[in-house]
Scaffold this motif. Structure first.
Motif, PDB file in Angstrom:
ATOM      1  N   TRP A 107       0.821  -1.203   0.000  1.00  8.89           N
ATOM      2  CA  TRP A 107       0.000   0.000   0.000  1.00  8.89           C
ATOM      3  C   TRP A 107       0.862   1.264   0.000  1.00  8.89           C
ATOM      4  CZ3 TRP A 107      -4.860   0.229  -1.315  1.00  8.89           C
ATOM      5  CH2 TRP A 107      -5.683  -0.892  -1.149  1.00  8.89           C
ATOM      6  N   GLN A 108       2.133   1.107   0.295  1.00  4.52           N
ATOM      7  CA  GLN A 108       3.022   2.262   0.288  1.00  4.52           C
ATOM      8  C   GLN A 108       3.188   2.855  -1.104  1.00  4.52           C
ATOM      9  OE1 GLN A 108       3.739   3.748   2.834  1.00  4.52           O
ATOM     10  NE2 GLN A 108       4.706   2.574   4.467  1.00  4.52           N
ATOM     11  N   LEU A 109       2.816   2.106  -2.132  1.00  2.19           N
ATOM     12  CA  LEU A 109       2.869   2.681  -3.479  1.00  2.19           C
ATOM     13  C   LEU A 109       1.856   3.815  -3.629  1.00  2.19           C
ATOM     14  CD1 LEU A 109       3.363  -0.494  -5.713  1.00  2.19           C
ATOM     15  CD2 LEU A 109       5.080   1.015  -4.675  1.00  2.19           C
ATOM     16  N   VAL A 110       0.749   3.740  -2.881  1.00  2.00           N
ATOM     17  CA  VAL A 110      -0.211   4.852  -2.860  1.00  2.00           C
ATOM     18  C   VAL A 110       0.416   6.048  -2.157  1.00  2.00           C
ATOM     19  CG1 VAL A 110      -2.495   5.604  -2.089  1.00  2.00           C
ATOM     20  CG2 VAL A 110      -2.154   3.256  -2.893  1.00  2.00           C
ATOM     21  N   THR A 111       1.117   5.763  -1.064  1.00  2.00           N
ATOM     22  CA  THR A 111       1.832   6.840  -0.369  1.00  2.00           C
ATOM     23  C   THR A 111       2.882   7.457  -1.277  1.00  2.00           C
ATOM     24  OG1 THR A 111       1.562   5.544   1.668  1.00  2.00           O
ATOM     25  CG2 THR A 111       3.051   7.430   1.751  1.00  2.00           C
ATOM     26  N   ALA A 112       3.515   6.636  -2.095  1.00  2.00           N
ATOM     27  CA  ALA A 112       4.526   7.142  -3.029  1.00  2.00           C
ATOM     28  C   ALA A 112       3.909   8.139  -4.002  1.00  2.00           C
ATOM     29  CB  ALA A 112       5.165   5.982  -3.782  1.00  2.00           C
ATOM     30  N   PHE A 118       8.989   1.601  -4.169  1.00  2.00           N
ATOM     31  CA  PHE A 118       8.535   2.900  -3.668  1.00  2.00           C
ATOM     32  C   PHE A 118       9.324   4.033  -4.324  1.00  2.00           C
ATOM     33  CE2 PHE A 118       8.942   6.515  -0.836  1.00  2.00           C
ATOM     34  CZ  PHE A 118       7.650   6.742  -0.406  1.00  2.00           C
ATOM     35  N   VAL A 119      10.643   3.898  -4.361  1.00  2.00           N
ATOM     36  CA  VAL A 119      11.494   4.946  -4.937  1.00  2.00           C
ATOM     37  C   VAL A 119      11.186   5.123  -6.419  1.00  2.00           C
ATOM     38  CG1 VAL A 119      13.871   5.581  -5.498  1.00  2.00           C
ATOM     39  CG2 VAL A 119      13.332   4.645  -3.243  1.00  2.00           C
ATOM     40  N   VAL A 120      11.007   4.022  -7.142  1.00  4.35           N
ATOM     41  CA  VAL A 120      10.733   4.097  -8.575  1.00  4.35           C
ATOM     42  C   VAL A 120       9.408   4.824  -8.827  1.00  4.35           C
ATOM     43  CG1 VAL A 120      10.144   2.734 -10.614  1.00  4.35           C
ATOM     44  CG2 VAL A 120      12.105   2.082  -9.197  1.00  4.35           C
ATOM     45  N   VAL A 121       8.366   4.462  -8.090  1.00  3.72           N
ATOM     46  CA  VAL A 121       7.052   5.081  -8.294  1.00  3.72           C
ATOM     47  C   VAL A 121       7.078   6.546  -7.869  1.00  3.72           C
ATOM     48  CG1 VAL A 121       4.642   5.069  -7.529  1.00  3.72           C
ATOM     49  CG2 VAL A 121       5.783   2.918  -8.093  1.00  3.72           C
ATOM     50  N   GLN A 122       7.642   6.817  -6.704  1.00  2.00           N
ATOM     51  CA  GLN A 122       7.630   8.189  -6.190  1.00  2.00           C
ATOM     52  C   GLN A 122       8.440   9.134  -7.070  1.00  2.00           C
ATOM     53  OE1 GLN A 122      10.048  10.250  -4.314  1.00  2.00           O
ATOM     54  NE2 GLN A 122       8.456  11.788  -3.936  1.00  2.00           N
ATOM     55  N   GLN A 123       9.635   8.720  -7.452  1.00  2.00           N
ATOM     56  CA  GLN A 123      10.472   9.583  -8.273  1.00  2.00           C
ATOM     57  C   GLN A 123       9.948   9.666  -9.712  1.00  2.00           C
ATOM     58  OE1 GLN A 123      13.233  11.493  -7.368  1.00  2.00           O
ATOM     59  NE2 GLN A 123      12.534  11.005  -5.306  1.00  2.00           N
ATOM     60  N   GLY A 124       9.372   8.581 -10.206  1.00  2.00           N
ATOM     61  CA  GLY A 124       8.823   8.603 -11.555  1.00  2.00           C
ATOM     62  C   GLY A 124       7.641   9.552 -11.681  1.00  2.00           C
ATOM     63  N   LEU A 125       6.690   9.475 -10.753  1.00  2.00           N
ATOM     64  CA  LEU A 125       5.530  10.355 -10.799  1.00  2.00           C
ATOM     65  C   LEU A 125       5.910  11.797 -10.489  1.00  2.00           C
ATOM     66  CD1 LEU A 125       2.797   8.114  -9.098  1.00  2.00           C
ATOM     67  CD2 LEU A 125       3.196   8.527 -11.533  1.00  2.00           C
ATOM     68  N   PHE A 126       6.912  11.977  -9.659  1.00  2.00           N
ATOM     69  CA  PHE A 126       7.438  13.313  -9.381  1.00  2.00           C
ATOM     70  C   PHE A 126       7.944  13.954 -10.683  1.00  2.00           C
ATOM     71  CE2 PHE A 126      11.552  15.503  -8.065  1.00  2.00           C
ATOM     72  CZ  PHE A 126      10.948  16.722  -7.797  1.00  2.00           C
TER      73      PHE A 126
END
Length: 350
Positions: free
Chosen positions: A40-45, A200-208
């Motif tokens: 679920w942390q991918l949503v947080t990402a 998490f890093v991939v999703v967060q930085q990618g969407l950023f």
């Protein structure tokens, strides 16, 4: 625009936005710790990607010195939201961004259209060799996937800039940037398992990167590109090379950028000050004439997807050669507002 109050600073507005942004950042990382080692942390990402981008928008406005009157205060805010909050070398970005605004969409002078990743002109595409020709030929399809790497590209460029011994305030910026990287990676890899941490890093930085790219791309897509030697007065260079009607969805997902009217960043105005009129017809006509004159069909210049052609007009080519997919909705004609009292003073000469 000055008489209409469009360039007035609004420190109270920004203090509220800074407080709200701090609350959102705190809430995001608190949720991250409470949720623990879960997919679920991918949503947080995704949530933190949006918050990081909003932090970047505040840094952008600090770079334009529109938050406080004091240059030092704006610089400190920029360091906090650039280096410490999102891992971006603020001094390097400000220098690059000011060069962009000084010569927007001018080949050889605007660093944002240097053609390192995307090809903005046929000449840039033809200079590609080997595997570099493939992205230029298919960049309309690759644009969105490439934006997912924008966040990483900014981090890498920041580290490269800070590695130069001539970089101003190198020590302080490097310390803040290193603190961001250490805190970010420590929290992520302590709370999550290695696989989930990597995801998490991939999703967060990618969407950023995607969010940032979609915010700034409209300043270049479909806009006339001027040649380095073209003689263009300041007004035409700033307005005709920028999207007519750019109010970058300031009241929606791009809040914080205000209204970027080709070099002058205008803070969103309170409702009592929204008595305005549309741009003068001469400005609209000049903008459309410039776009038609510099379009590929009018100039005969090739686009990046047509690398086999060698003819290119010596006049300015157009950024319509750049990708058109994954773009935010086009602003309406009335989005760019001019003060009713000043519209005549902005009318370009024939």
């Amino acid at each position: 625009m000055r008489q209409a109050g469009l360039l007035e600073r609004r420190p109270t507005y920004y203090l509220v936005r800074i407080a709200v942004n701090a609350a959102l950042v705190t809430a995001g990382w608190t949720i991250f710790v409470l949720v623990g080692d879960s997919w679920w942390q991918l949503v947080t990402a995704a949530y933190l990607a949006a918050v990081f981008t909003q932090s970047g928008f505040l840094g952008h406005d600090a770079g334009h010195r529109q938050i406080f009157r004091s240059r030092r205060a704006n610089h400190l805010v920029g360091l906090v939201y650039g280096n410490l909050a999102i891992g971006l070398a603020f001094g390097w970005w400000v220098d690059k961004h000011h060069r962009h605004h000084a010569h927007p969409n001018t080949e050889g002078r605007d660093p944002d259209i240097a053609g390192e990743a995307l090809a903005f002109t046929g000449a840039q595409a033809r200079r590609r060799r080997g595997a570099g020709r493939l992205p230029a030929r298919h960049q309309r399809l690759l644009f969105c996937p490439m934006l997912l790497l924008e966040g990483v590209a900014l981090h890498v460029a920041s580290v490269r800039a800070l590695s130069r011994s001539t970089y101003r305030e190198r020590g302080r910026e490097a310390l803040l940037l290193g603190s961001h990287a250490a805190a970010y990676l420590t929290v992520v890899f302590v709370v999550l398992s290695p696989l989930r941490a990597l995801a998490f890093v991939v999703v967060q930085q990618g969407l950023f990167g995607l969010y940032l790219g979609c915010a700034f791309a409209p300043n270049h897509k479909g806009m006339p590109i001027l040649g380095a030697d073209e003689e263009v007065d300041f007004l035409r260079r700033q307005i005709l090379t920028s999207p007519r009607g750019v109010q970058i969805l300031a009241d929606a997902g791009y809040q914080g950028l205000g209204t970027d009217t080709g070099g002058a960043v205008i803070t969103p105005r309170p409702k009592p000050r929204k008595r305005q009129t549309s741009p003068p017809p001469s400005v609209i006509a000049a903008h459309e004439a410039s776009r038609k004159r510099h379009s590929p069909s009018a100039s005969g210049s090739s686009t990046p997807s047509d690398t086999s052609r060698t003819d290119e007009s010596p006049a300015a080519t157009t950024a319509a050669a750049s990708p058109s997919t994954c773009r935010p909705p086009s602003p309406s004609r009335s989005a760019l507002r001019f003060s009713a009292n000043n519209s005549r003073s902005l009318r370009p000469s024939a």
